[in-house]
Each structure stands twice: as structure tokens, then as C-alpha cells.
Design a protein around this motif. Structure first.
Motif, PDB file in Angstrom:
ATOM      1  N   THR A 249       1.287   4.565  -7.599  1.00 52.95           N
ATOM      2  CA  THR A 249       0.630   4.044  -8.636  1.00 52.95           C
ATOM      3  C   THR A 249       1.934   4.903  -9.635  1.00 52.95           C
ATOM      4  OG1 THR A 249      -1.397   5.367  -8.293  1.00 52.95           O
ATOM      5  CG2 THR A 249      -0.772   4.712 -10.430  1.00 52.95           C
TER       6      THR A 249
ATOM      7  N   ASP B 161      -9.932  -2.907  -1.183  1.00 50.84           N
ATOM      8  CA  ASP B 161      -9.268  -1.279  -1.908  1.00 50.84           C
ATOM      9  C   ASP B 161      -7.886  -1.792  -2.571  1.00 50.84           C
ATOM     10  OD1 ASP B 161     -11.077   0.282  -1.836  1.00 50.84           O
ATOM     11  OD2 ASP B 161     -10.630   0.507   0.464  1.00 50.84           O
ATOM     12  N   PHE B 162      -7.411  -3.454  -1.625  1.00 49.76           N
ATOM     13  CA  PHE B 162      -5.771  -3.761  -1.875  1.00 49.76           C
ATOM     14  C   PHE B 162      -6.131  -4.203  -3.633  1.00 49.76           C
ATOM     15  CE2 PHE B 162      -2.618  -7.315  -0.933  1.00 49.76           C
ATOM     16  CZ  PHE B 162      -1.728  -6.665  -0.803  1.00 49.76           C
TER      17      PHE B 162
ATOM     18  N   HIS C 194      -7.455  -2.840  -6.127  1.00 52.17           N
ATOM     19  CA  HIS C 194      -7.377  -1.684  -7.029  1.00 52.17           C
ATOM     20  C   HIS C 194      -5.606  -1.324  -6.483  1.00 52.17           C
ATOM     21  CE1 HIS C 194     -10.793  -0.444  -8.327  1.00 52.17           C
ATOM     22  NE2 HIS C 194     -11.499  -1.017  -7.263  1.00 52.17           N
ATOM     23  N   GLN C 195      -4.469  -1.653  -5.308  1.00 55.50           N
ATOM     24  CA  GLN C 195      -3.930  -0.388  -5.445  1.00 55.50           C
ATOM     25  C   GLN C 195      -2.635  -2.038  -5.838  1.00 55.50           C
ATOM     26  OE1 GLN C 195      -2.897  -1.242  -1.548  1.00 55.50           O
ATOM     27  NE2 GLN C 195      -4.755   1.061  -0.569  1.00 55.50           N
TER      28      GLN C 195
ATOM     29  N   CYS D 217     -12.809  -4.873 -10.068  1.00 53.80           N
ATOM     30  CA  CYS D 217     -11.297  -3.731  -9.699  1.00 53.80           C
ATOM     31  C   CYS D 217     -10.360  -3.334 -11.816  1.00 53.80           C
ATOM     32  CB  CYS D 217     -10.274  -4.512  -9.172  1.00 53.80           C
ATOM     33  SG  CYS D 217     -10.565  -4.009  -7.226  1.00 53.80           S
TER      34      CYS D 217
ATOM     35  N   GLU E  56       0.084  -1.492   0.384  1.00 53.67           N
ATOM     36  CA  GLU E  56       0.123  -0.263  -0.221  1.00 53.67           C
ATOM     37  C   GLU E  56       0.395   1.522  -0.230  1.00 53.67           C
ATOM     38  OE1 GLU E  56       0.704  -1.865   4.296  1.00 53.67           O
ATOM     39  OE2 GLU E  56      -0.120  -2.224   2.269  1.00 53.67           O
TER      40      GLU E  56
ATOM     41  N   SER F 199      -2.524  -1.048  -9.922  1.00 57.45           N
ATOM     42  CA  SER F 199      -2.127  -0.120 -10.158  1.00 57.45           C
ATOM     43  C   SER F 199      -0.961   0.102  -9.637  1.00 57.45           C
ATOM     44  CB  SER F 199      -2.416   1.327  -8.947  1.00 57.45           C
ATOM     45  OG  SER F 199      -1.555   0.761  -7.537  1.00 57.45           O
ATOM     46  N   HIS F 200      -0.052  -0.599  -9.761  1.00 57.74           N
ATOM     47  CA  HIS F 200       1.207  -1.287  -9.844  1.00 57.74           C
ATOM     48  C   HIS F 200       1.503  -2.074 -10.691  1.00 57.74           C
ATOM     49  CE1 HIS F 200       1.265  -0.312  -5.534  1.00 57.74           C
ATOM     50  NE2 HIS F 200       1.311  -1.834  -5.428  1.00 57.74           N
TER      51      HIS F 200
END
Length: 328
Positions: A192, A213-214, A216-217, A271, A188, A220-221
């Protein structure tokens, strides 16, 4: 490197230099401050562990094996004294949970047979050759070494646990490959970047209070079209089935949500992931996770119902693990 800075700072500066002129360079806007904060709040034994690392003898391993195992050197490369010295130092970093490792014929017999998990996962992933790879929740880095066998451009593992960082660096003493790095931060904490070709996340999702949420993270990577390799606890059921255990699950305190593979697929779709598939489902056995001479505490056998190995001591379904593959 400069002897006036700590070993940890040397490790981190090496990573800064590695990514300075790459598409990972935006990470440098936040990473040094994060690592400085981590060092201020580090484990009480961390300074001692760094001093122990400095005591390892320099060796020239005649063997570097990553494709079938993580093996560096043979006993014949070193003296009996050096072998005993290395084993004694490695034992200072117990408990060893993820492995196994073989260092000059010293068998670091870890709690987990992580090689079994890798054997189940690796046939289903895209080639890592020439790619930037991220391992979120990498533990002591066992799977990162196995990834390195495929000749990626870079492998980066993140895990905030100080002992795992030390264990990784102890193994790296015997193969100081510049393409593999460990950072003591959480997934986390990564901004991004959309810069990694492949992200692994194995054994982490159920420890997150907000798993969506995780996810989604994790997305983003990844570069557009990048691959997520997600391994986690699951339960049997349909797309609406999610287990939220009580205070403990298999004696673990911080387990929040355990979905069915169908429910997890829905989460991934929500996601923005696509081409989602279940690559493997396997019930963890007491041969795969067990106490050893290198991890002498309780292990899976102590966490299962003694009269029914298909249940935990709390009465929940015994650990069932699935690997899902998805594209960003």
C-alpha cells in the motif's frame, strides 16, 4: 554498470536508485526480496535471453516517436547488416503479443493492435504530464511507451512474465529513457503506497479469482484523488449481471468473472472509487487481434464460433471490452 552482475540485476538496481528518495521508497522494504525470489524461479530461457540482449548493436536512432506510434530510428541510421541482425535478435523473443513497434524500420507486427486500444482510451484520461504512473499487467510495455509521450515523471510497469520483461528491455535498447521501468512482479505484490497519480490496468481483471479484492489493491496504489484507468472484458446486462464461464472462455483457461459495466460500476463503488464513468465499449475484431509473422500461433479467429462471430467457440458472448475511469 558492474559487469559481474546480471542484466536483470542492473535493471532492478536502476529502479531502486530512481525511487530511493521519493514517496515510492517504502516499496524498497519488500521489492528486492520479491525480485530475488523471482530470479530464483525464472523461466528456463531467461539466461539465454539476457545473452541475446547483450548482442544488440549500439545505434543512434534519428527518430523517437511515441505520440502516434512507438518508433525508434530509420533504416538509414544503420547498415543493412545491422538491420538484419536486430530483426533476427528481436525474432528470438517471439511470440510478440502487444504492439506494434517500429525499430529502424523493422515492423514488429504483434498479435494485438494495441495502438487501437490506446487510441480509444487516451482521449478519456487526465494528462500524465509530471505524474507518477503505474501500469499493472503491462505486457511487453507498449502502452507504457505511449504514456511516456505525455512527459510523466515516471512510468512503472509490473508483470511477472519473463518474456515480457525481455521484450520491453529489447525495445528499451533503442531508447534508454530513465523514466520508464518494468518490474516482474504482480500488482498484488505492491504494498500500500498511495503514491501513484494514475494507475492503468488493462486486460487483467478477468484473470483474478477475487476481482473485488484486486480492485481494492488497485485503489491502494493511488494517491487520494488519483485516477484508475480500467479496461476489461464485459458482458451486456444490468447491475446484477456477471458471467462466470466454465473451464475456458475463448479458449482462455483462467477467466473467472466477466461483469456487465453496471455490475463493474457497483464493484468499484463498493471499493471506494468515485466519479466512475464508462469511457469506451468495443467488441474485439479479428483485425485487432490476429496471428502475424511475429505471433504465429492461434488467435481470436480460432476462438470464435465459425458460424457466428458474436459467440466464442464455447457459446459465450464474443469478447466485448470496456474502459472505465474512476477516482480513488
Amino acid at each position: 554498470m558492474n559487469s559481474n552482475i546480471s542484466l536483470a540485476e542492473q535493471w532492478f538496481r536502476s529502479f531502486y536508485q530512481t525511487i530511493a528518495n521519493t514517496d515510492l521508497s517504502p516499496w524498497l522494504q519488500v521489492l528486492p526480496a520479491q525480485l530475488a525470489d523471482w530470479q530464483k524461479n525464472q523461466h528456463g530461457d531467461f539466461a539465454k535471453w539476457q545473452r541475446l540482449l547483450a548482442k544488440f548493436p549500439s545505434t543512434e536512432p534519428s527518430v523517437v516517436e511515441l505520440a502516434e506510434a512507438v518508433r525508434f530510428g530509420n533504416a538509414t541510421d544503420i547498415s543493412d547488416y545491422q538491420q538484419k541482425q536486430i530483426e533476427g535478435l528481436l525474432r528470438q523473443f517471439m511470440p510478440w503479443r502487444k504492439g506494434p513497434f517500429f525499430v529502424h524500420d523493422i515492423h514488429v507486427d504483434t498479435e494485438w493492435r494495441s495502438d487501437w486500444k490506446w487510441d480509444r482510451v487516451s482521449p478519456h484520461i487526465d494528462s500524465l504530464a509530471g505524474k507518477k504512473v503505474l501500469d499493472v499487467g503491462c505486457g511487453s510495455g507498449y502502452h507504457m511507451w505511449r504514456m511516456l509521450a505525455q512527459q510523466p515523471e515516471l512510468v512503472v510497469g509490473v508483470d511477472p512474465t519473463a518474456l515480457f520483461l525481455i521484450q520491453f528491455q529489447a525495445i528499451k535498447k533503442f531508447n534508454p529513457d530513465p523514466r520508464i521501468h518494468f518490474l516482474p512482479v504482480g500488482g498484488e505484490d505492491i504494498p500500500t503506497l498511495k503514491a501513484f497519480d494514475t494507475t492503468f490496468c488493462m486486460g487483467v481483471l478477468y484473470h483474478r479469482r477475487s476481482p473485488v479484492d484486486f480492485l481494492h489493491q488497485l485503489r491502494s496504489h493511488l494517491k487520494p484523488g488519483g485516477q484508475l484507468v480500467l479496461e476489461t472484458l464485459v458482458v451486456e446486462g444490468d447491475a446484477t449481471t456477471v458471467l462466470m464461464p466454465g473451464e475456458r472462455y475463448a479458449q482462455m483457461r483462467n477467466v473467472w468473472f466477466i461483469p456487465s459495466t453496471a455490475a463493474l460500476t457497483v464493484w468499484l463503488e463498493r471499493c471506494g472509487f468515485k466519479n466512475i464513468r464508462v469511457a469506451d465499449i468495443d467488441q474485439t475484431s479479428t483485425d485487432e487481434q490476429r496471428s502475424t509473422d511475429w505471433m504465429t500461433g492461434q488467435s481470436l479467429a480460432d476462438f470464435l464460433d465459425p458460424t457466428n462471430p458474436n459467440l466464442t467457440v464455447e457459446g459465450y458472448p464474443a469478447p466485448l471490452r470496456a474502459t472505465l475511469i474512476a477516482e480513488a
